[in-house]
Design a protein around this motif. Structure first.
Motif, PDB file in Angstrom:
ATOM      1  N   LEU A  33     -36.412  -0.405  27.070  1.00 53.44           N
ATOM      2  CA  LEU A  33     -36.154   0.410  28.659  1.00 53.44           C
ATOM      3  C   LEU A  33     -36.357   1.673  28.385  1.00 53.44           C
ATOM      4  O   LEU A  33     -36.694   2.612  28.856  1.00 53.44           O
ATOM      5  N   VAL A  34     -35.763   2.602  27.274  1.00 52.34           N
ATOM      6  CA  VAL A  34     -35.565   3.766  26.949  1.00 52.34           C
ATOM      7  C   VAL A  34     -36.163   3.998  25.532  1.00 52.34           C
ATOM      8  O   VAL A  34     -36.035   3.239  24.678  1.00 52.34           O
ATOM      9  N   LYS A  35     -36.883   5.028  25.353  1.00 54.36           N
ATOM     10  CA  LYS A  35     -37.622   5.506  24.303  1.00 54.36           C
ATOM     11  C   LYS A  35     -36.966   6.406  23.735  1.00 54.36           C
ATOM     12  O   LYS A  35     -36.650   7.610  24.128  1.00 54.36           O
ATOM     13  N   ILE A  90     -36.831  11.523  32.212  1.00 54.98           N
ATOM     14  CA  ILE A  90     -37.938  10.370  32.429  1.00 54.98           C
ATOM     15  C   ILE A  90     -39.300  11.096  32.270  1.00 54.98           C
ATOM     16  O   ILE A  90     -39.501  11.920  33.325  1.00 54.98           O
ATOM     17  N   LEU A  91     -40.064  10.667  31.580  1.00 53.75           N
ATOM     18  CA  LEU A  91     -41.429  11.302  31.540  1.00 53.75           C
ATOM     19  C   LEU A  91     -42.698  10.279  31.823  1.00 53.75           C
ATOM     20  O   LEU A  91     -42.614   9.143  31.112  1.00 53.75           O
ATOM     21  N   ASP A  92     -43.416  10.325  32.660  1.00 53.73           N
ATOM     22  CA  ASP A  92     -44.349   9.595  33.091  1.00 53.73           C
ATOM     23  C   ASP A  92     -43.566   7.976  33.454  1.00 53.73           C
ATOM     24  O   ASP A  92     -44.351   7.039  33.073  1.00 53.73           O
ATOM     25  N   GLY A  93     -42.678   8.086  33.888  1.00 53.71           N
ATOM     26  CA  GLY A  93     -41.799   6.818  34.314  1.00 53.71           C
ATOM     27  C   GLY A  93     -41.195   6.264  33.108  1.00 53.71           C
ATOM     28  O   GLY A  93     -40.531   5.228  33.229  1.00 53.71           O
ATOM     29  N   ILE A  94     -41.129   6.903  31.985  1.00 52.70           N
ATOM     30  CA  ILE A  94     -40.293   6.310  30.801  1.00 52.70           C
ATOM     31  C   ILE A  94     -39.139   7.050  30.294  1.00 52.70           C
ATOM     32  O   ILE A  94     -39.094   8.231  30.104  1.00 52.70           O
ATOM     33  N   HIS A 124     -36.786   4.464  41.396  1.00 57.51           N
ATOM     34  CA  HIS A 124     -37.988   4.953  42.248  1.00 57.51           C
ATOM     35  C   HIS A 124     -38.813   5.778  41.141  1.00 57.51           C
ATOM     36  O   HIS A 124     -39.829   5.587  41.048  1.00 57.51           O
ATOM     37  N   VAL A 125     -38.085   6.518  40.278  1.00 59.98           N
ATOM     38  CA  VAL A 125     -38.857   7.253  39.273  1.00 59.98           C
ATOM     39  C   VAL A 125     -39.691   6.551  38.473  1.00 59.98           C
ATOM     40  O   VAL A 125     -40.702   6.642  38.040  1.00 59.98           O
ATOM     41  N   VAL A 126     -38.871   5.471  37.916  1.00 60.24           N
ATOM     42  CA  VAL A 126     -39.538   4.558  36.993  1.00 60.24           C
ATOM     43  C   VAL A 126     -40.783   3.930  37.480  1.00 60.24           C
ATOM     44  O   VAL A 126     -41.897   3.819  36.835  1.00 60.24           O
ATOM     45  N   GLY A 132     -39.016  12.511  35.902  1.00 60.05           N
ATOM     46  CA  GLY A 132     -37.929  13.083  36.446  1.00 60.05           C
ATOM     47  C   GLY A 132     -36.889  13.652  35.499  1.00 60.05           C
ATOM     48  O   GLY A 132     -36.722  13.435  34.279  1.00 60.05           O
ATOM     49  N   ALA A 133     -36.210  14.786  35.915  1.00 64.39           N
ATOM     50  CA  ALA A 133     -35.022  15.322  35.500  1.00 64.39           C
ATOM     51  C   ALA A 133     -33.868  15.027  35.681  1.00 64.39           C
ATOM     52  O   ALA A 133     -33.544  14.710  37.125  1.00 64.39           O
TER      53      ALA A 133
END
Ligand code: PSU
Ligand code: MN
Length: 334
Positions: A33-35, A90-94, A124-126, A132-133
Motif C-alpha cells: 500500500l505504501v511505496k 501521496i503522489l498520484d494516489g500512491i 478519497h485522495v488514494v 495529497g500533502a
C-alpha cells in the motif's frame, strides 16, 4: 438430528461468510500500500534510525521556493544527525515514504493545489489518484504503518479558538490518541486555543513532554503560560519515554514539545496582534474548516512582513536536529 445437521450446515456457511468478511477486513500487506523508498526500506530493515517528515508544511505551510529549500535543508539536518529522512506524501494516489528531490520539488511547486490530506481525506485522495500533502494526522498514520516511530514537524494542529462552539478540533489530536508515533514539534501556534488543546490531549491520553522546560511552547515563542507535567532534558530522556510508551503497548502517541531557540523567537506582541487581525479577517471572510489553518498561517506571515516565516523555518530545522538525535537514541535502546 435433521435439524441439528441443517443448523450445523447453516452455521458452517455463516462461518464461511464471516471468514470471507474477515479476510476482506484484514489489512492488506502495508508494503503493497505504501511505496517505501529503497533507502528508507533498508534503514528500517537494518534497525537504522529513520525520521518521518510531513508534507502539508511544504505545500500549505510555506510559499515556493522557501518551502522546497526548507524541505531539503530539513532532510540534510536529519542526515547530519545520524538518521534517514522519510518525507511522507501521496503522489498520484500512491502513499510514499521517502521522496527523491524531484518528488519533493513537485510537491513544493504544487503548493495549495495538492490536496491537504488529514486522516479523513486519505481514502478519497488514494481512490481518485490525486496528489495529497499529508498533515500530522495522516503522516502519523503512514509512519506507524511502515514502522517509523519518530516524526518531526513544525507545529501540530489543535483546538481552534472558539472551538468550544465550532467543534473545530484538529484530527492531529485524536490521531495522537490512537497512533503510537512520537511527534516532535514546537508546540502549538497561538492562532489556536493552547489551554484547551492541552486539555484535549489529556483526554486523549497523550503524554506531552516539554523539552528542557516545564512549560508548553507556543511555536513562535518559548512560553505559553501552560505548564506540562512531563519534562524531558535530553534525546535519551525522550527515547526512554517513547520506549516505555511502546513497551506498555499504550497505543497512543507521544508529543515532544521543543521550544523555538531564543535567538529566533518572534516578538510575542508583534505575532499576537497579527494573529488577532488574521482571526478577524478569517471570520469576516467566513474561512472555516481545513482552510482556516493555511489561511491564518499565510496572513500572519504577510502581516509580520515575513518575520513569522523566518521563525517558522528556524524552528523546524531545530526540531529536525532534536528529532534525529531522539531517533538515534531510540535505536540504541532497542
Ligand atoms: N501548524 C503549523 N504549520 C502547519 C500546520 C499546522 O504551524 O503547516 C499544518 C500541519 O500539517 C497540521 C495541519 O497537521 O496544519 C493541521 O490542520 P488542521 O488545523 O486543519 O487540522
Ligand atoms: Mn479543523
Amino acid at each position: 438430528m435433521a435439524s441439528s445437521s441443517s443448523s450445523s450446515s447453516a452455521s458452517s456457511s455463516a462461518l464461511k461468510r464471516l471468514s470471507n468478511l474477515s479476510n476482506h477486513l484484514r489489512p492488506t500487506n502495508s508494503n503493497a500500500l505504501v511505496k517505501v523508498s529503497a533507502e528508507v526500506s533498508e534503514a528500517l530493515s537494518s534497525g537504522h534510525p529513520v525520521v518521518a517528515l510531513e508534507s502539508t508544511i511544504i505545500s500549505h505551510g510555506m510559499p515556493y521556493p522557501q518551502n522546497f529549500e526548507t524541505a531539503k535543508e530539513v532532510e540534510a539536518i536529519v542526515r547530519d544527525n545520524g538518521a534517514v529522512p522519510a518525507t511522507i506524501a501521496i503522489l498520484d494516489g500512491i502513499p510514499c515514504a521517502g521522496l527523491n528531490l524531484e518528488q519533493l520539488e513537485r510537491l513544493a511547486q504544487l503548493g495549495k493545489s495538492a490536496q491537504k490530506t488529514a486522516r479523513r481525506d486519505i481514502a478519497h485522495v488514494v481512490a481518485t489518484k490525486r496528489n495529497g500533502a499529508t498533515t500530522v494526522s495522516a503522516t502519523m498514520f503512514f509512519a506507524a504503518m511502515v514502522g517509523i516511530p519518530v516524526f518531526v514537524t513544525g507545529g501540530i494542529g489543535g483546538v481552534h479558538r472558539h472551538g468550544e462552539h465550532t467543534m473545530d478540533i484538529s484530527s492531529d489530536l485524536t490521531e495522537l490518541g490512537r497512533t503510537p508515533v512520537a511527534v516532535i514539534s514546537a508546540g502549538v501556534k497561538s492562532i489556536l486555543d493552547i489551554p484547551r488543546t492541552l486539555e484535549y490531549l489529556e483526554t486523549q491520553g497523550v503524554c506531552v513532554g516539554a523539552y528542557k522546560t516545564n512549560e508548553f511552547p507556543a511555536f513562535f515563542t518559548e512560553t505559553s503560560g501552560c505548564k506540562v507535567p512531563c519534562r524531558v532534558d535530553s534525546p535519551e530522556d525522550c527515547a526512554r519515554l517513547i520506549d516505555a510508551n511502546r513497551k506498555l503497548n499504550l497505543g497512543n502517541g507521544v508529543l515532544i514539545a521543543v521550544p523555538i531557540p531564543k535567538e529566533h523567537s518572534a516578538s510575542g506582541s508583534l505575532i499576537e496582534s497579527a494573529i488577532q487581525r488574521a482571526l478577524t479577517e478569517a471570520r469576516e471572510k467566513n474561512v472555516t474548516g481545513n482552510a482556516e489553518t493555511p489561511f491564518l498561517l499565510a496572513r500572519v506571515s504577510e502581516l509580520t512582513g515575513g518575520a513569522s516565516l523566518a521563525s517558522n523555518i528556524a524552528l523546524v530545522k531545530n526540531n529536525a536536529a532534536v528529532g534525529a538525535k531522539i531517533s538515534v537514541a531510540l535505536a540504541q535502546l532497542t
